[in-house]
Design a protein around this motif. Sequence first.
Motif, PDB file in Angstrom:
ATOM      1  N   GLN A  64       0.788  -1.227   0.000  1.00 39.34           N
ATOM      2  CA  GLN A  64       0.000   0.000   0.000  1.00 39.34           C
ATOM      3  C   GLN A  64       0.821   1.279   0.000  1.00 39.34           C
ATOM      4  O   GLN A  64       0.288   2.348  -0.303  1.00 39.34           O
ATOM      5  CB  GLN A  64      -0.942   0.010   1.221  1.00 39.34           C
ATOM      6  CG  GLN A  64      -1.930  -1.143   1.210  1.00 39.34           C
ATOM      7  CD  GLN A  64      -3.185  -0.822   1.992  1.00 39.34           C
ATOM      8  OE1 GLN A  64      -3.239   0.141   2.743  1.00 39.34           O
ATOM      9  NE2 GLN A  64      -4.219  -1.628   1.794  1.00 39.34           N
ATOM     10  N   ASP A  65       2.081   1.197   0.304  1.00 31.62           N
ATOM     11  CA  ASP A  65       2.819   2.446   0.472  1.00 31.62           C
ATOM     12  C   ASP A  65       3.598   2.880  -0.764  1.00 31.62           C
ATOM     13  O   ASP A  65       4.131   3.994  -0.784  1.00 31.62           O
ATOM     14  CB  ASP A  65       3.777   2.346   1.664  1.00 31.62           C
ATOM     15  CG  ASP A  65       4.750   1.188   1.526  1.00 31.62           C
ATOM     16  OD1 ASP A  65       4.443   0.252   0.761  1.00 31.62           O
ATOM     17  OD2 ASP A  65       5.809   1.218   2.170  1.00 31.62           O
ATOM     18  N   GLU A  66       3.627   2.025  -1.824  1.00 33.02           N
ATOM     19  CA  GLU A  66       4.409   2.420  -3.002  1.00 33.02           C
ATOM     20  C   GLU A  66       4.028   1.536  -4.191  1.00 33.02           C
ATOM     21  O   GLU A  66       4.269   0.333  -4.187  1.00 33.02           O
ATOM     22  CB  GLU A  66       5.906   2.289  -2.698  1.00 33.02           C
ATOM     23  CG  GLU A  66       6.803   2.803  -3.802  1.00 33.02           C
ATOM     24  CD  GLU A  66       8.275   2.694  -3.398  1.00 33.02           C
ATOM     25  OE1 GLU A  66       8.754   3.604  -2.684  1.00 33.02           O
ATOM     26  OE2 GLU A  66       8.921   1.698  -3.778  1.00 33.02           O
ATOM     27  N   PHE A  67       3.428   2.148  -5.200  1.00 29.39           N
ATOM     28  CA  PHE A  67       2.983   1.373  -6.367  1.00 29.39           C
ATOM     29  C   PHE A  67       3.041   2.299  -7.588  1.00 29.39           C
ATOM     30  O   PHE A  67       2.157   3.113  -7.810  1.00 29.39           O
ATOM     31  CB  PHE A  67       1.553   0.861  -6.135  1.00 29.39           C
ATOM     32  CG  PHE A  67       1.157  -0.299  -7.018  1.00 29.39           C
ATOM     33  CD1 PHE A  67       1.773  -0.554  -8.229  1.00 29.39           C
ATOM     34  CD2 PHE A  67       0.141  -1.149  -6.620  1.00 29.39           C
ATOM     35  CE1 PHE A  67       1.393  -1.613  -9.025  1.00 29.39           C
ATOM     36  CE2 PHE A  67      -0.259  -2.223  -7.405  1.00 29.39           C
ATOM     37  CZ  PHE A  67       0.379  -2.455  -8.622  1.00 29.39           C
ATOM     38  N   TYR A  68       4.082   2.155  -8.395  1.00 29.09           N
ATOM     39  CA  TYR A  68       4.318   3.042  -9.527  1.00 29.09           C
ATOM     40  C   TYR A  68       3.634   2.541 -10.806  1.00 29.09           C
ATOM     41  O   TYR A  68       3.270   1.356 -10.921  1.00 29.09           O
ATOM     42  CB  TYR A  68       5.816   3.202  -9.783  1.00 29.09           C
ATOM     43  CG  TYR A  68       6.506   4.129  -8.797  1.00 29.09           C
ATOM     44  CD1 TYR A  68       6.728   5.462  -9.110  1.00 29.09           C
ATOM     45  CD2 TYR A  68       6.926   3.669  -7.549  1.00 29.09           C
ATOM     46  CE1 TYR A  68       7.360   6.322  -8.208  1.00 29.09           C
ATOM     47  CE2 TYR A  68       7.550   4.515  -6.639  1.00 29.09           C
ATOM     48  CZ  TYR A  68       7.766   5.841  -6.991  1.00 29.09           C
ATOM     49  OH  TYR A  68       8.381   6.675  -6.099  1.00 29.09           O
ATOM     50  N   PHE A  69       3.482   3.473 -11.755  1.00 31.84           N
ATOM     51  CA  PHE A  69       2.899   3.180 -13.064  1.00 31.84           C
ATOM     52  C   PHE A  69       3.822   3.712 -14.152  1.00 31.84           C
ATOM     53  O   PHE A  69       4.240   4.876 -14.107  1.00 31.84           O
ATOM     54  CB  PHE A  69       1.518   3.842 -13.194  1.00 31.84           C
ATOM     55  CG  PHE A  69       0.886   3.742 -14.562  1.00 31.84           C
ATOM     56  CD1 PHE A  69       0.007   2.708 -14.859  1.00 31.84           C
ATOM     57  CD2 PHE A  69       1.163   4.685 -15.548  1.00 31.84           C
ATOM     58  CE1 PHE A  69      -0.589   2.618 -16.119  1.00 31.84           C
ATOM     59  CE2 PHE A  69       0.574   4.604 -16.806  1.00 31.84           C
ATOM     60  CZ  PHE A  69      -0.300   3.566 -17.091  1.00 31.84           C
ATOM     61  N   LEU A  83      -8.232   3.095 -10.523  1.00 32.35           N
ATOM     62  CA  LEU A  83      -9.413   2.473  -9.937  1.00 32.35           C
ATOM     63  C   LEU A  83      -9.024   1.341  -8.991  1.00 32.35           C
ATOM     64  O   LEU A  83      -9.624   1.176  -7.916  1.00 32.35           O
ATOM     65  CB  LEU A  83     -10.322   1.944 -11.051  1.00 32.35           C
ATOM     66  CG  LEU A  83     -11.635   1.276 -10.629  1.00 32.35           C
ATOM     67  CD1 LEU A  83     -12.504   2.238  -9.824  1.00 32.35           C
ATOM     68  CD2 LEU A  83     -12.382   0.773 -11.859  1.00 32.35           C
ATOM     69  N   GLY A  84      -8.013   0.574  -9.347  1.00 30.13           N
ATOM     70  CA  GLY A  84      -7.541  -0.501  -8.480  1.00 30.13           C
ATOM     71  C   GLY A  84      -6.989   0.017  -7.170  1.00 30.13           C
ATOM     72  O   GLY A  84      -7.261  -0.556  -6.096  1.00 30.13           O
ATOM     73  N   LEU A  85      -6.224   1.109  -7.235  1.00 28.57           N
ATOM     74  CA  LEU A  85      -5.704   1.717  -6.011  1.00 28.57           C
ATOM     75  C   LEU A  85      -6.850   2.197  -5.132  1.00 28.57           C
ATOM     76  O   LEU A  85      -6.851   1.998  -3.909  1.00 28.57           O
ATOM     77  CB  LEU A  85      -4.786   2.892  -6.354  1.00 28.57           C
ATOM     78  CG  LEU A  85      -3.452   2.588  -7.035  1.00 28.57           C
ATOM     79  CD1 LEU A  85      -2.673   3.877  -7.277  1.00 28.57           C
ATOM     80  CD2 LEU A  85      -2.607   1.617  -6.224  1.00 28.57           C
ATOM     81  N   GLU A  86      -7.834   2.835  -5.759  1.00 23.83           N
ATOM     82  CA  GLU A  86      -8.980   3.355  -5.001  1.00 23.83           C
ATOM     83  C   GLU A  86      -9.729   2.228  -4.299  1.00 23.83           C
ATOM     84  O   GLU A  86     -10.097   2.354  -3.119  1.00 23.83           O
ATOM     85  CB  GLU A  86      -9.907   4.096  -5.962  1.00 23.83           C
ATOM     86  CG  GLU A  86     -11.141   4.688  -5.306  1.00 23.83           C
ATOM     87  CD  GLU A  86     -12.064   5.353  -6.314  1.00 23.83           C
ATOM     88  OE1 GLU A  86     -13.284   5.355  -6.058  1.00 23.83           O
ATOM     89  OE2 GLU A  86     -11.565   5.841  -7.355  1.00 23.83           O
ATOM     90  N   ARG A  87      -9.943   1.121  -4.991  1.00 27.68           N
ATOM     91  CA  ARG A  87     -10.660  -0.003  -4.393  1.00 27.68           C
ATOM     92  C   ARG A  87      -9.882  -0.636  -3.245  1.00 27.68           C
ATOM     93  O   ARG A  87     -10.470  -1.196  -2.317  1.00 27.68           O
ATOM     94  CB  ARG A  87     -10.947  -1.052  -5.464  1.00 27.68           C
ATOM     95  CG  ARG A  87     -12.012  -0.631  -6.460  1.00 27.68           C
ATOM     96  CD  ARG A  87     -12.177  -1.681  -7.554  1.00 27.68           C
ATOM     97  NE  ARG A  87     -13.242  -1.329  -8.491  1.00 27.68           N
ATOM     98  CZ  ARG A  87     -13.497  -2.015  -9.602  1.00 27.68           C
ATOM     99  NH1 ARG A  87     -12.768  -3.094  -9.905  1.00 27.68           N
ATOM    100  NH2 ARG A  87     -14.473  -1.635 -10.410  1.00 27.68           N
ATOM    101  N   ALA A  88      -8.549  -0.536  -3.325  1.00 31.94           N
ATOM    102  CA  ALA A  88      -7.720  -1.097  -2.261  1.00 31.94           C
ATOM    103  C   ALA A  88      -7.530  -0.112  -1.105  1.00 31.94           C
ATOM    104  O   ALA A  88      -6.860  -0.444  -0.114  1.00 31.94           O
ATOM    105  CB  ALA A  88      -6.360  -1.504  -2.831  1.00 31.94           C
ATOM    106  N   GLY A  89      -8.101   1.079  -1.249  1.00 30.84           N
ATOM    107  CA  GLY A  89      -7.974   2.080  -0.195  1.00 30.84           C
ATOM    108  C   GLY A  89      -6.629   2.765  -0.178  1.00 30.84           C
ATOM    109  O   GLY A  89      -6.201   3.290   0.860  1.00 30.84           O
ATOM    110  N   VAL A  90      -5.952   2.813  -1.335  1.00 31.48           N
ATOM    111  CA  VAL A  90      -4.625   3.437  -1.433  1.00 31.48           C
ATOM    112  C   VAL A  90      -4.753   4.795  -2.103  1.00 31.48           C
ATOM    113  O   VAL A  90      -5.336   4.920  -3.184  1.00 31.48           O
ATOM    114  CB  VAL A  90      -3.657   2.547  -2.234  1.00 31.48           C
ATOM    115  CG1 VAL A  90      -2.306   3.238  -2.407  1.00 31.48           C
ATOM    116  CG2 VAL A  90      -3.490   1.195  -1.559  1.00 31.48           C
ATOM    117  N   SER A  91      -4.221   5.819  -1.477  1.00 30.93           N
ATOM    118  CA  SER A  91      -4.226   7.164  -2.054  1.00 30.93           C
ATOM    119  C   SER A  91      -3.129   7.278  -3.100  1.00 30.93           C
ATOM    120  O   SER A  91      -1.969   6.941  -2.836  1.00 30.93           O
ATOM    121  CB  SER A  91      -4.022   8.223  -0.967  1.00 30.93           C
ATOM    122  OG  SER A  91      -5.070   8.178  -0.020  1.00 30.93           O
TER     123      SER A  91
END
Length: 340
Positions: free
Chosen positions: A183-188, A207-215
């Motif tokens: 949750q703390d680091e996910f690059y694109f 959308l995937g980040l949002e569903r996982a509760g990640v800002s």
Amino acid sequence: MKKSKRVTINGIAELAGVSKSTASQVLNGHSKAFRISDATRDRVLVVAAEQHYQPSIHARSLNMSRSYTLGLVVPEMTNYGFAACSNELETLCRENGMQLLIACTDENTSQEAMVVNNLIQRRVDGLIVASSLLNDMEYLKISRQLPVVLFDRHMQDTTLPLVASEAIESSATLVERVARYQQDEFYFIGGQPRISPTRDRLSGYKLGLERAGVSLNPEWVMYGNYHPSSGYEMFANLCASLGRPPKALYVASCGLMEGVLRYMSQHKLLESDIHLCSFDDHYLYDSLSVKIDTVAQDCHELAIHCFEMMIALINEQQPERNQRYLPAQLHWRHPHSLNQ
């Protein structure tokens, strides 16, 4: 070495001792309609077989108002997805007595206009296009003359026939599963933001980040183009700025992933803890020490739908569905993904 001369209907007629019209009627299967004797028919067919006669596709197209060729326009052939789909389309055309002509645009709009014009001048029966243009105005004009099917990429509010892989929901499902524990680091890393594949895959990532509760951190999103060198450069810059590989990374194509993997191999990072995800799958991913979760397009189905839609349009039939988004398949390889 002197080039052998291709035998013509005139040559067949002369060798068989008949008129050109008689030879033509026999070779086109009309001997009964024109009451040509069996003996004359057999003599013409024997001569044609002995001379290895093949009818001219150009003459056939003039008579039938068809060229029996399709034009395929893609940005590049080194892209794995385009190469696989092109191969499938070529097979379909060949099996149905047609020829596929492929032209590349290098994501250049001027070059796209040139290659499309060249294909039209060669009297293709239809165009299948992965366009770099931002609107469909030019292709709407062309579609008044011959069928056009958009492939892989869509233009906003277009009414033209379209075949593409669904990318938003599939990307969201992949990213959500990874982001729930990372949750703390996910690059694109993506290609040009102006084209629909990048926009759709980025939308799915967000959308995937949002569903996982990640800002979403805006600094996580990086753009380039879809060449491997761009993937290499963006990943190198990212590792340099972090001082290490990122913890998780979504890569928007096989081409970009090729550049990422080349950097990782050169810098001995293939055994690192990075969680790699990608849009587009490759059979070689099953053989790598680093495990990559992917969204896999079905290139065979994409080609079949493009071909079937094009044949319907050529025959002046309305396709059953004018715009088709085909489902993609998720391939889970990373241990964390498999355990969820």
